[in-house]
Design a protein around this motif. Structure first.
Motif, PDB file in Angstrom:
ATOM      1  N   LEU A  30       1.125  -1.217   0.117  1.00  0.00           N
ATOM      2  CA  LEU A  30       0.456   0.332   0.258  1.00  0.00           C
ATOM      3  C   LEU A  30       0.433   1.269  -0.487  1.00  0.00           C
ATOM      4  CD1 LEU A  30      -2.381  -1.531   2.510  1.00  0.00           C
ATOM      5  CD2 LEU A  30      -2.517  -1.093   0.715  1.00  0.00           C
ATOM      6  N   ILE A  31       0.496   2.305  -0.567  1.00  0.00           N
ATOM      7  CA  ILE A  31       1.060   3.681  -0.418  1.00  0.00           C
ATOM      8  C   ILE A  31       0.154   4.859  -0.177  1.00  0.00           C
ATOM      9  CG2 ILE A  31       0.796   3.973  -2.757  1.00  0.00           C
ATOM     10  CD1 ILE A  31       3.715   4.820  -2.730  1.00  0.00           C
ATOM     11  N   SER A  32       0.354   5.783   0.377  1.00  0.00           N
ATOM     12  CA  SER A  32      -0.713   6.809   0.893  1.00  0.00           C
ATOM     13  C   SER A  32      -0.066   7.822   0.223  1.00  0.00           C
ATOM     14  CB  SER A  32      -0.606   6.902   2.440  1.00  0.00           C
ATOM     15  OG  SER A  32       0.196   7.364   2.848  1.00  0.00           O
ATOM     16  N   ASN A  33      -1.014   9.164   0.153  1.00  0.00           N
ATOM     17  CA  ASN A  33      -1.105  10.472   0.089  1.00  0.00           C
ATOM     18  C   ASN A  33      -1.460  11.526   0.987  1.00  0.00           C
ATOM     19  OD1 ASN A  33      -3.428  10.146  -1.125  1.00  0.00           O
ATOM     20  ND2 ASN A  33      -2.426  10.132  -3.140  1.00  0.00           N
ATOM     21  N   PRO A  78      -0.835  -4.400  11.153  1.00  0.00           N
ATOM     22  CA  PRO A  78      -1.156  -3.110  12.106  1.00  0.00           C
ATOM     23  C   PRO A  78      -2.923  -3.269  10.810  1.00  0.00           C
ATOM     24  CG  PRO A  78       0.100  -1.928  12.207  1.00  0.00           C
ATOM     25  CD  PRO A  78       0.895  -3.234  11.147  1.00  0.00           C
ATOM     26  N   ARG A  79      -3.943  -3.477  11.513  1.00  0.00           N
ATOM     27  CA  ARG A  79      -4.672  -3.196  11.298  1.00  0.00           C
ATOM     28  C   ARG A  79      -5.750  -2.456  10.456  1.00  0.00           C
ATOM     29  NH1 ARG A  79      -7.819  -8.106  10.751  1.00  0.00           N
ATOM     30  NH2 ARG A  79      -9.791  -7.165  10.447  1.00  0.00           N
ATOM     31  N   ASP A  80      -5.145  -0.945  11.497  1.00  0.00           N
ATOM     32  CA  ASP A  80      -5.509  -0.417  11.386  1.00  0.00           C
ATOM     33  C   ASP A  80      -4.486   0.796  10.692  1.00  0.00           C
ATOM     34  OD1 ASP A  80      -6.561   2.826  11.196  1.00  0.00           O
ATOM     35  OD2 ASP A  80      -6.577   2.913  13.684  1.00  0.00           O
ATOM     36  N   VAL A  81      -4.886   0.301   8.782  1.00  0.00           N
ATOM     37  CA  VAL A  81      -4.086   1.305   7.569  1.00  0.00           C
ATOM     38  C   VAL A  81      -3.634   2.967   7.627  1.00  0.00           C
ATOM     39  CG1 VAL A  81      -4.277   1.085   5.249  1.00  0.00           C
ATOM     40  CG2 VAL A  81      -5.683  -0.837   6.648  1.00  0.00           C
ATOM     41  N   VAL A  82      -4.754   3.256   8.131  1.00  0.00           N
ATOM     42  CA  VAL A  82      -4.942   4.246   8.006  1.00  0.00           C
ATOM     43  C   VAL A  82      -3.497   5.053   8.866  1.00  0.00           C
ATOM     44  CG1 VAL A  82      -5.558   6.760   8.870  1.00  0.00           C
ATOM     45  CG2 VAL A  82      -7.479   5.462   7.461  1.00  0.00           C
ATOM     46  N   ALA A  99      -0.477   4.589   7.978  1.00  0.00           N
ATOM     47  CA  ALA A  99      -0.416   4.526   6.522  1.00  0.00           C
ATOM     48  C   ALA A  99       0.474   6.519   7.154  1.00  0.00           C
ATOM     49  CB  ALA A  99      -1.019   5.134   5.934  1.00  0.00           C
ATOM     50  N   ARG A 100       0.227   7.013   8.848  1.00  0.00           N
ATOM     51  CA  ARG A 100       0.700   8.449   9.304  1.00  0.00           C
ATOM     52  C   ARG A 100       1.227   8.132   9.842  1.00  0.00           C
ATOM     53  NH1 ARG A 100      -4.838  10.271  11.543  1.00  0.00           N
ATOM     54  NH2 ARG A 100      -6.483  11.329   9.901  1.00  0.00           N
ATOM     55  N   GLU A 101       1.534   6.540  10.010  1.00  0.00           N
ATOM     56  CA  GLU A 101       2.550   6.849  10.849  1.00  0.00           C
ATOM     57  C   GLU A 101       4.191   6.532   9.748  1.00  0.00           C
ATOM     58  OE1 GLU A 101       5.376   3.378  13.748  1.00  0.00           O
ATOM     59  OE2 GLU A 101       3.014   2.968  13.258  1.00  0.00           O
ATOM     60  N   VAL A 102       4.513   5.981   8.679  1.00  0.00           N
ATOM     61  CA  VAL A 102       5.235   5.750   7.843  1.00  0.00           C
ATOM     62  C   VAL A 102       5.648   6.890   7.001  1.00  0.00           C
ATOM     63  CG1 VAL A 102       5.106   3.446   7.263  1.00  0.00           C
ATOM     64  CG2 VAL A 102       4.150   4.723   6.013  1.00  0.00           C
ATOM     65  N   GLY A 103       4.583   7.782   7.035  1.00  0.00           N
ATOM     66  CA  GLY A 103       4.420   8.645   6.372  1.00  0.00           C
ATOM     67  C   GLY A 103       3.998   8.996   3.973  1.00  0.00           C
TER      68      GLY A 103
END
Length: 219
Positions: free
Chosen positions: A83-86, A158-162, A165-169
């Protein structure tokens, strides 16, 4: 007018040998011998039942605990979903990937292999088998699958994806949590164990003794 109880030409003899009403012979009769044999059979059947229940409980616990190996192997071998976040949200990095299906397939293959191994171990432990033993093997396989599934999910990402994502940046790839999409995979262990155990019992299990037919009398 009364008649004598003994004929006049025979003397009266009160010995037990000459009395027409004799006491039954001493010792156990047929009814007491039958009751003794029946009690022995009931005691043997009760002892055999206790042994069956004890062995079945042991198999149930051992197979269930083997689910720890399933969970750890699944956690190690299952492919990850990247996964990747923006700023807008979290997305799949590879939209055409089949990692999610691969996780289910890995779980099924591991469960089938461990189910076959558990069936072999149970057969070697007790070749005679029995309904209680087979039932314990099937139920233990289901419990082992549930335990392995829980271990893989608990110790996986972790099951909390959001929050993850905030943790890794932003823009950093991370793994999605491990999930079992096809819940029917939980039955793979039990089905494989039942099939393998049935085959081993049919091929190598003890056979019932052949009936001893008496030869017809010769003329």
């Amino acid at each position: 007018m009364t008649a004598p109880l003994t004929p006049p030409h025979q003397p009266h003899d009160s010995s037990p040998e000459s009395s027409p009403w004799q006491a039954p012979p001493a010792g156990p009769g047929p009814s007491s011998m039958y009751a003794h044999e029946s009690a022995k059979d009931q005691a043997a059947a009760a002892a055999e039942l206790r042994k069956d229940l004890r062995d079945s409980a042991l198999v149930l616990v051992a197979v269930t605990l083997a689910g720890v190996a399933l969970g750890l192997l699944w956690l190690w071998l299952a492919p990850r979903v990247p996964l990747i976040s923006n700023r807008e949200g979290v997305f799949l990095k590879d939209t055409e990937g089949e990692a999610a299906i691969g996780a289910d397939g890995t779980f099924v293959l591991l469960a089938v292999g461990l189910g076959a191994l558990s069936a072999v171990a149970v057969f070697l432990f007790r070749r005679r088998g029995g309904m209680a033993l087979v039932l314990a093997l099937a139920v233990g396989g289901l419990l082992a699958s549930l335990l392995g599934w829980g271990i893989g999910v608990w110790f996986g990402p972790p099951r909390d994806v959001v929050a993850h994502a905030r943790e890794v940046g932003e823009g950093v790839t991370f793994d999605a949590y491990l999930e079992l999409g096809a819940k029917g995979a939980l039955l793979a262990w039990s089905v494989a164990a039942m099939v393998v155990h049935l085959g081993l019992t049919a091929l190598f299990g003890p056979r019932d003794p052949e009936p001893d037919w008496a030869a017809p009398p010769t003329q």
